[in-house]
Design a protein around this motif. Structure first.
Motif, PDB file in Angstrom:
ATOM      1  N   ASP A 156      15.557  50.002  28.043  1.00  0.00           N
ATOM      2  CA  ASP A 156      16.723  50.830  27.715  1.00  0.00           C
ATOM      3  C   ASP A 156      16.340  52.028  26.840  1.00  0.00           C
ATOM      4  O   ASP A 156      16.863  53.130  27.015  1.00  0.00           O
ATOM      5  CB  ASP A 156      17.794  49.982  27.006  1.00  0.00           C
ATOM      6  N   LYS A 213      16.533  60.543  29.287  1.00  0.00           N
ATOM      7  CA  LYS A 213      17.791  61.305  29.375  1.00  0.00           C
ATOM      8  C   LYS A 213      17.779  62.423  28.329  1.00  0.00           C
ATOM      9  O   LYS A 213      18.109  63.571  28.608  1.00  0.00           O
ATOM     10  CB  LYS A 213      18.999  60.384  29.142  1.00  0.00           C
ATOM     11  N   ASP A 215      17.540  44.715  38.510  1.00  0.00           N
ATOM     12  CA  ASP A 215      18.402  45.041  37.361  1.00  0.00           C
ATOM     13  C   ASP A 215      17.997  46.373  36.735  1.00  0.00           C
ATOM     14  O   ASP A 215      18.837  47.214  36.404  1.00  0.00           O
ATOM     15  CB  ASP A 215      18.345  43.939  36.301  1.00  0.00           C
ATOM     16  N   GLU A 236      18.806  49.334  38.946  1.00  0.00           N
ATOM     17  CA  GLU A 236      20.221  49.729  38.852  1.00  0.00           C
ATOM     18  C   GLU A 236      20.458  50.624  37.627  1.00  0.00           C
ATOM     19  O   GLU A 236      21.213  51.588  37.684  1.00  0.00           O
ATOM     20  CB  GLU A 236      21.108  48.486  38.801  1.00  0.00           C
ATOM     21  N   LYS A 237      19.769  50.324  36.562  1.00  0.00           N
ATOM     22  CA  LYS A 237      19.914  51.169  35.367  1.00  0.00           C
ATOM     23  C   LYS A 237      19.418  52.590  35.636  1.00  0.00           C
ATOM     24  O   LYS A 237      20.019  53.565  35.185  1.00  0.00           O
ATOM     25  CB  LYS A 237      19.142  50.571  34.189  1.00  0.00           C
ATOM     26  N   TYR A 244      19.300  54.008  38.610  1.00  0.00           N
ATOM     27  CA  TYR A 244      20.250  54.579  39.571  1.00  0.00           C
ATOM     28  C   TYR A 244      21.529  55.076  38.878  1.00  0.00           C
ATOM     29  O   TYR A 244      22.090  56.109  39.239  1.00  0.00           O
ATOM     30  CB  TYR A 244      20.583  53.519  40.625  1.00  0.00           C
ATOM     31  N   ASP A 245      21.952  54.336  37.861  1.00  0.00           N
ATOM     32  CA  ASP A 245      23.181  54.717  37.158  1.00  0.00           C
ATOM     33  C   ASP A 245      23.016  55.963  36.285  1.00  0.00           C
ATOM     34  O   ASP A 245      24.003  56.563  35.868  1.00  0.00           O
ATOM     35  CB  ASP A 245      23.653  53.557  36.263  1.00  0.00           C
ATOM     36  N   ASN A 246      21.783  56.337  35.999  1.00  0.00           N
ATOM     37  CA  ASN A 246      21.562  57.434  35.052  1.00  0.00           C
ATOM     38  C   ASN A 246      20.881  58.682  35.608  1.00  0.00           C
ATOM     39  O   ASN A 246      20.886  59.724  34.954  1.00  0.00           O
ATOM     40  CB  ASN A 246      20.738  56.930  33.862  1.00  0.00           C
ATOM     41  N   TRP A 253      19.312  60.901  39.458  1.00  0.00           N
ATOM     42  CA  TRP A 253      19.083  60.874  40.899  1.00  0.00           C
ATOM     43  C   TRP A 253      17.777  60.125  41.073  1.00  0.00           C
ATOM     44  O   TRP A 253      16.796  60.423  40.358  1.00  0.00           O
ATOM     45  CB  TRP A 253      18.859  62.291  41.453  1.00  0.00           C
ATOM     46  N   GLY A 294      26.060  48.340  44.454  1.00  0.00           N
ATOM     47  CA  GLY A 294      25.377  48.780  43.234  1.00  0.00           C
ATOM     48  C   GLY A 294      24.385  49.915  43.486  1.00  0.00           C
ATOM     49  O   GLY A 294      23.940  50.573  42.554  1.00  0.00           O
ATOM     50  N   PHE A 295      24.043  50.138  44.797  1.00  0.00           N
ATOM     51  CA  PHE A 295      23.051  51.191  45.117  1.00  0.00           C
ATOM     52  C   PHE A 295      23.552  52.009  46.316  1.00  0.00           C
ATOM     53  O   PHE A 295      22.759  52.401  47.189  1.00  0.00           O
ATOM     54  CB  PHE A 295      21.704  50.555  45.478  1.00  0.00           C
ATOM     55  N   GLU A 296      24.839  52.260  46.356  1.00  0.00           N
ATOM     56  CA  GLU A 296      25.461  52.800  47.573  1.00  0.00           C
ATOM     57  C   GLU A 296      24.902  54.156  47.994  1.00  0.00           C
ATOM     58  O   GLU A 296      24.765  54.434  49.176  1.00  0.00           O
ATOM     59  CB  GLU A 296      26.989  52.923  47.390  1.00  0.00           C
TER      60      GLU A 296
END
Ligand SMILES: C[S@@+](CC[C@H](N)C(=O)[O-])C[C@H]1O[C@@H](n2cnc3c(N)ncnc32)[C@H](O)[C@@H]1O
Ligand code: SF4
Ligand code: SF4
Length: 363
Positions: A65, A72, A91, A94-95, A97-99, A101, A116-118
């Motif tokens: 994290d 970022k 897991d 996904e983190k 991917y959420d933050n 490209w 979760g990875f659409e």
């Protein structure tokens, strides 16, 4: 530069491509080995060839994290996720991917779920038709290609990332047919014979037949191939105007890694943000695919993208040259889903048509 660019952009198609990529703003890219672990041992994999797995993935989630937050804060917005095998660390994937490209490169053995990875771009690696892939990647036992086809049937996120080998050009058509029948797209890269196996996997024998086949596939499936004939030409000739491909011009290097101290001073462009992170997420390596590796066996498509992207000015001599540049760079944005893939991919046939003259010498 302003005036010629304006003149070329009077063409509505080029204008569309150019404004799509400019709207995105600048790309601040890195590559990350999300894990040191892998469920395969492919022949001459650059990652294991240079023992990159010795820099172990931190077990502590908090450390991961912190890495995400640090990147970022540094302004990173695009990550090529590699390894090791990223599907073993969903897991953490996904983190990312959420933050950011991201494009995830995977061997295809373990399905990355849709949920979760659409909208994630997935590059599924394949090295040849079933027998060749099984021999080079599956230890002679596992039909890795077949598993990938099964896992990603009709999955719109997937572009098969086909690493070609010089003596297996006759397999290109069959592999591409199967990927397309499976409902996916296809992009290409070229095997680097790091372990000096030689013979039919060594591209020093020439690119002729493989390039011919790739160009034939572009003609046959212009709506599905995510590689331009210009990229094909640049990689296979190793030339971009007066420059010859190699370490001195490669811009896909970690800008602040000690190994590149002299390189960044040589006046050739480099990316002043890019870092290739090892699995420990602390140390970096010389470049995305090597530590001390001999660059004469590197035909990596992402590194060539960077070389081309950074040389727009050289491509302004004529509208044709600018079209070579723009269509190729556009495919980078499209393939990585940095722009709307569904919309952008409708333009593929016209993109390939615009540089069809480059295929004439091959076909
Ligand atoms: C090291 S792998 C990591 C991701 C994942 N395990 C996979 O195989 O897709 C990243 C990419 O490098 C490619 N690769 C590995 N060794 C290579 C080599 N010697 N020449 C060209 N590509 C190579 C793989 O096919 C894959 O597409
Ligand atoms: S699956 Fe990927 S990381 Fe694993 S050995 Fe093969 S190329 Fe290397
Ligand atoms: S191995 Fe390839 S990507 Fe790495 S520095 Fe050499 S030419 Fe560049």
């Amino acid at each position: 530069m302003g005036n010629v660019l304006k003149e070329y952009l009077q063409d509505p198609f080029l204008h569309r491509l150019y404004s799509d990529i400019r709207k995105v703003g600048s790309i601040k890219a890195i590559s990350v080995d999300i894990t040191h672990d892998c469920n395969l041992r492919c022949l001459g994999c650059y990652f294991f060839a240079e023992n990159m797995d010795k820099n172990k993935t931190p077990p502590d989630e908090a450390e991961f994290d912190v890495f995400v937050e640090r990147e970022k804060a540094r302004g990173t917005n695009f990550i090529t996720v590699i390894g090791g095998e990223p599907s073993l660390m969903l897991d953490r994937l996904e983190k990312l991917y959420d933050n950011f490209w991201i494009v995830t490169v995977t061997n295809g053995l373990r399905k990355i779920p849709y949920k979760g990875f659409e909208n994630m771009s997935i590059a599924v690696s394949v090295w040849g038709d079933h027998e060749t892939d099984k021999k080079l990647r599956g230890g002679g036992k596992v039909d890795v290609f077949a598993e990938g086809l099964k896992n990603y049937k009709n999955d719109p996120r997937v572009g098969w990332y086909y690493t070609t080998t010089s003596g297996h050009a006759h397999e290109v058509e069959s592999v591409v047919e199967q990927c397309i029948e499976n409902g996916n797209h296809v992009l290409f890269t070229f095997y680097g014979d790091i372990s000096q196996t030689g013979g039919d996997v060594d591209h020093h024998r020439g690119f002729g037949q493989v390039c011919h086949e790739i160009n034939r596939m572009i003609e046959r499936y212009p709506d599905r191939i995510l590689m331009t004939s210009y990229m094909n030409k640049v990689i296979s000739t190793g030339k971009l105007y007066d420059e010859k491909w190699g370490y001195d011009v490669c811009s896909s290097i970690t800008f602040d890694n000690e190994m590149n101290r002299e390189r960044v001073k040589n006046g050739k462009p480099y990316n002043p943000h890019f870092r290739a992170y090892n699995p420990d997420l602390k140390t970096t390596r010389r470049c995305c695919v090597g530590e001390v590796r001999d660059c004469s066996n590197c035909f990596d498509v992402w590194a060539h993208y960077s070389w081309i992207m950074m040389s727009m000015k050289r491509h302004l001599g004529s509208k044709r040259e600018f079209t070579n540049w723009l269509t190729t760079v556009y495919l980078f944005y499209m393939t990585n889903w940095i722009i709307d893939f569904k919309e952008a991919s409708k333009l593929l046939p016209e993109i390939h048509k615009r540089v069809s003259y480059l295929r004439e010498e091959f076909l």
